[in-house]
Structures are given as C-alpha cells and as structure tokens.
Design a protein around this motif. Structure first.
Motif, PDB file in Angstrom:
ATOM      1  N   UNK A  40      11.628  16.812 -27.246  1.00  0.00           N
ATOM      2  CA  UNK A  40      12.601  17.890 -27.260  1.00  0.00           C
ATOM      3  C   UNK A  40      13.215  18.105 -25.869  1.00  0.00           C
ATOM      4  N   UNK A  41      12.269  17.988 -24.878  1.00  0.00           N
ATOM      5  CA  UNK A  41      13.207  17.932 -23.609  1.00  0.00           C
ATOM      6  C   UNK A  41      13.681  19.068 -23.187  1.00  0.00           C
ATOM      7  N   UNK A  42      14.117  20.065 -23.647  1.00  0.00           N
ATOM      8  CA  UNK A  42      14.712  21.390 -23.236  1.00  0.00           C
ATOM      9  C   UNK A  42      14.103  22.757 -24.063  1.00  0.00           C
ATOM     10  N   UNK A  43      14.152  23.886 -23.344  1.00  0.00           N
ATOM     11  CA  UNK A  43      13.415  24.916 -23.811  1.00  0.00           C
ATOM     12  C   UNK A  43      14.317  25.637 -24.668  1.00  0.00           C
ATOM     13  N   UNK A  44      15.850  25.854 -24.290  1.00  0.00           N
ATOM     14  CA  UNK A  44      16.638  26.520 -25.062  1.00  0.00           C
ATOM     15  C   UNK A  44      17.911  25.515 -25.478  1.00  0.00           C
ATOM     16  N   UNK A  45      18.587  25.901 -26.565  1.00  0.00           N
ATOM     17  CA  UNK A  45      19.839  25.132 -27.170  1.00  0.00           C
ATOM     18  C   UNK A  45      20.901  25.255 -26.229  1.00  0.00           C
ATOM     19  N   UNK A  46      21.739  24.379 -26.194  1.00  0.00           N
ATOM     20  CA  UNK A  46      22.925  24.059 -25.183  1.00  0.00           C
ATOM     21  C   UNK A  46      23.718  25.298 -25.479  1.00  0.00           C
ATOM     22  N   UNK A  47      24.555  25.604 -24.352  1.00  0.00           N
ATOM     23  CA  UNK A  47      25.344  26.642 -24.157  1.00  0.00           C
ATOM     24  C   UNK A  47      26.645  26.343 -24.764  1.00  0.00           C
ATOM     25  N   UNK A  48      27.513  27.514 -25.080  1.00  0.00           N
ATOM     26  CA  UNK A  48      28.747  27.171 -25.715  1.00  0.00           C
ATOM     27  C   UNK A  48      29.805  26.591 -24.917  1.00  0.00           C
ATOM     28  N   UNK A  49      29.657  26.721 -23.577  1.00  0.00           N
ATOM     29  CA  UNK A  49      30.433  25.858 -22.639  1.00  0.00           C
ATOM     30  C   UNK A  49      30.120  24.593 -22.467  1.00  0.00           C
ATOM     31  N   UNK A  50      28.920  24.231 -22.744  1.00  0.00           N
ATOM     32  CA  UNK A  50      28.364  22.670 -22.737  1.00  0.00           C
ATOM     33  C   UNK A  50      29.109  21.993 -23.962  1.00  0.00           C
ATOM     34  N   UNK A  51      29.001  22.845 -25.189  1.00  0.00           N
ATOM     35  CA  UNK A  51      29.557  22.241 -26.392  1.00  0.00           C
ATOM     36  C   UNK A  51      31.168  22.049 -26.311  1.00  0.00           C
ATOM     37  N   UNK A  52      31.779  22.871 -25.667  1.00  0.00           N
ATOM     38  CA  UNK A  52      33.290  22.717 -25.632  1.00  0.00           C
ATOM     39  C   UNK A  52      33.653  21.601 -24.738  1.00  0.00           C
ATOM     40  N   UNK A  53      32.809  21.592 -23.637  1.00  0.00           N
ATOM     41  CA  UNK A  53      33.071  20.548 -22.699  1.00  0.00           C
ATOM     42  C   UNK A  53      32.648  18.993 -23.418  1.00  0.00           C
ATOM     43  N   UNK A  54      31.588  19.002 -23.731  1.00  0.00           N
ATOM     44  CA  UNK A  54      31.107  17.635 -24.259  1.00  0.00           C
ATOM     45  C   UNK A  54      31.904  17.125 -25.400  1.00  0.00           C
ATOM     46  N   UNK A  55      32.643  18.044 -26.253  1.00  0.00           N
ATOM     47  CA  UNK A  55      33.279  17.509 -27.305  1.00  0.00           C
ATOM     48  C   UNK A  55      35.022  17.388 -26.900  1.00  0.00           C
ATOM     49  N   UNK A  56      35.263  17.814 -25.636  1.00  0.00           N
ATOM     50  CA  UNK A  56      36.601  18.001 -25.224  1.00  0.00           C
ATOM     51  C   UNK A  56      37.313  16.752 -25.271  1.00  0.00           C
ATOM     52  N   UNK A  57      36.780  15.497 -25.022  1.00  0.00           N
ATOM     53  CA  UNK A  57      37.810  14.048 -25.138  1.00  0.00           C
ATOM     54  C   UNK A  57      37.898  13.612 -26.607  1.00  0.00           C
TER      55      UNK A  57
END
Ligand SMILES: C[S@@+](CC[C@H](N)C(=O)[O-])C[C@H]1O[C@@H](n2cnc3c(N)ncnc32)[C@H](O)[C@@H]1O
Length: 208
Positions: A40-57
């Motif tokens: 799993x490699x992470x203790x909590x899910x990704x933040x809204x900022x991360x989602x917007x940034x990763x999907x931006x292009x």
C-alpha cells in the motif's frame, strides 16, 4: 458483533475497525495499510491538491481509455470519472481484493471497471476489455517498495500499452519512480505537491 466478541478482539483490530467506521474511505485505506504496508505504501489517501495537480495535463477530449494502477479506496477514481468523456472507460487495477470489493460496492458508474490484478499485466487486462492501447495511465503505486523486478516490469508494460501522445501520470513519495520512468519514456516532466501526507513527487512520462 456481541459485547463478549468485542472484548476478545485484539486491540489493533479494534482501533482499525473504529477508524474505518469513523473515517469511511480513509479508515478503509488505513486498514489496508496496516494489513500490507509494503504494497500500500501510504497511510492516508492523496490530497485534493495532489489529485488536481497530477491530472492537470490530461487532454480530456482525447482521453477515452483511462487506466489507473493502485486505486486503493478510489481517491482518484471519482475525480477521473467527473472529467472523463461519456463514452470513456476507467479501468482501475489493484492487487488488494478488499480495495477492489470496496470500489465495486461504492462506485456505480457504467464507465468504471475495477479489476483484481497486477499493473504488470495491464496489456492482458485492457485486451480483455477489448482495447489494444490506453490514452492515459495513472499510478499511485509504491514503486520503491514493490518486489524486485516489479517496478521495471510495470514501466515496460505501460510504455507498450500507451498510444503515441499518451502519458503515464505518476505520483510517489520518493524520486525512485521518476528516475526509472526516464529509461522508458522519451520525455518526463517533473512536479512536486507539498500539500499531501507525505509531500508528493510527480512525474508525467510522455510517449512520443
Ligand atoms: C499508495 S496506495 C494508492 C493510493 C491511492 N491511489 C490514493 O491516491 O490515495 C498504493 C496501491 O497500490 C496497490 N498495489 C500495489 N502493488 C500493485 C500492483 N502490482 N498492481 C496494482 N496495484 C498494486 C496497493 O494495493 C494500494 O492500493
């Protein structure tokens, strides 16, 4: 569960069950982490900022076949479905049967398909749905802690399934995946999102 059963339940299981009830998807994710931290490699899910940034292009008009590796409890699935064309498909692949069952029970969208399997088999998985290539592949995999050889096998399989002009969107907590991507993709753009737990390294690998 009766009071007697609850009294016999080991402490970590009790805490995890309470967290799940209290925090919904986040509690479910924490339970997955406690059961298998390496995968799993992470203790909590990704933040809204991360989602917007990763999907931006992403060019959503030209994104029909969208694949996600390691969706966990679906933190990215909903935002992807919100943006995806009406005739698009999101194929989400995870090795954790609890997460796949959770996604199948909670996301009701005809364009969504949750598959129990490994990202290394992405070619066979999309072929089983009638596709040869994907427009975009998104990954939240903990590449640096996967079993030996798995990260390279997933990179190679991803570069094979992406169409020319498509992209591999990767977020991780170390630079490991981004360095590896450079061996498989002619162009890798770099990003970083500090508002995430922990802060997140982003790589966008483009297939020319
Ligand atoms: C860091 S979590 C993903 C978090 C989630 N995408 C988010 O944004 O909150 C990593 C996920 O990768 C899954 N995973 C690990 N190895 C995998 C593999 N070879 N193929 C597909 N999924 C895998 C784990 O079960 C877990 O759900």
């Amino acid at each position: 569960m009766s009071t007697t059963e609850f009294a016999r339940e080991p402490l970590p299981a009790r805490i995890l069950r309470k967290a799940r009830a209290l925090f919904g998807p986040t509690g479910m994710f924490m339970k997955g982490f406690a059961k298998n931290p390496v995968m799993v490699g992470a203790i909590v899910p990704s933040s809204q900022r991360t989602i917007a940034r990763v999907l931006s292009p992403v060019d959503w008009d030209n994104a029909r076949v969208f694949v996600e590796y390691g969706p966990g409890v679906g933190t990215f699935c909903r935002p992807v479905l919100d943006r995806l064309r009406r005739d698009g498909i999101l194929i989400a692949i995870d090795t954790n049967p609890d997460f796949i069952a959770y996604l199948q029970a909670t996301i009701h969208d005809a364009r969504f398909c949750a598959v129990l399997g490994s990202a290394a088999d992405v070619g066979e998985i999309i072929a089983a749905h009638g596709f040869v290539q994907a427009d975009y592949v998104l990954s939240g995999l903990p590449f640096s802690t996967l079993p030996p050889g798995t990260a390279a096998a997933i990179m190679a399989a991803t570069s094979r399934v992406l169409r020319p002009g498509g992209a591999f969107l990767v977020y991780q907590y170390t630079r490991f995946a981004r360095r590896l991507m450079q061996q498989y993709f002619p162009r890798v753009d770099n990003g970083f999102e500090p508002r995430n737990v922990p802060p997140c390294v982003i790589g966008w690998g483009w297939k020319d």
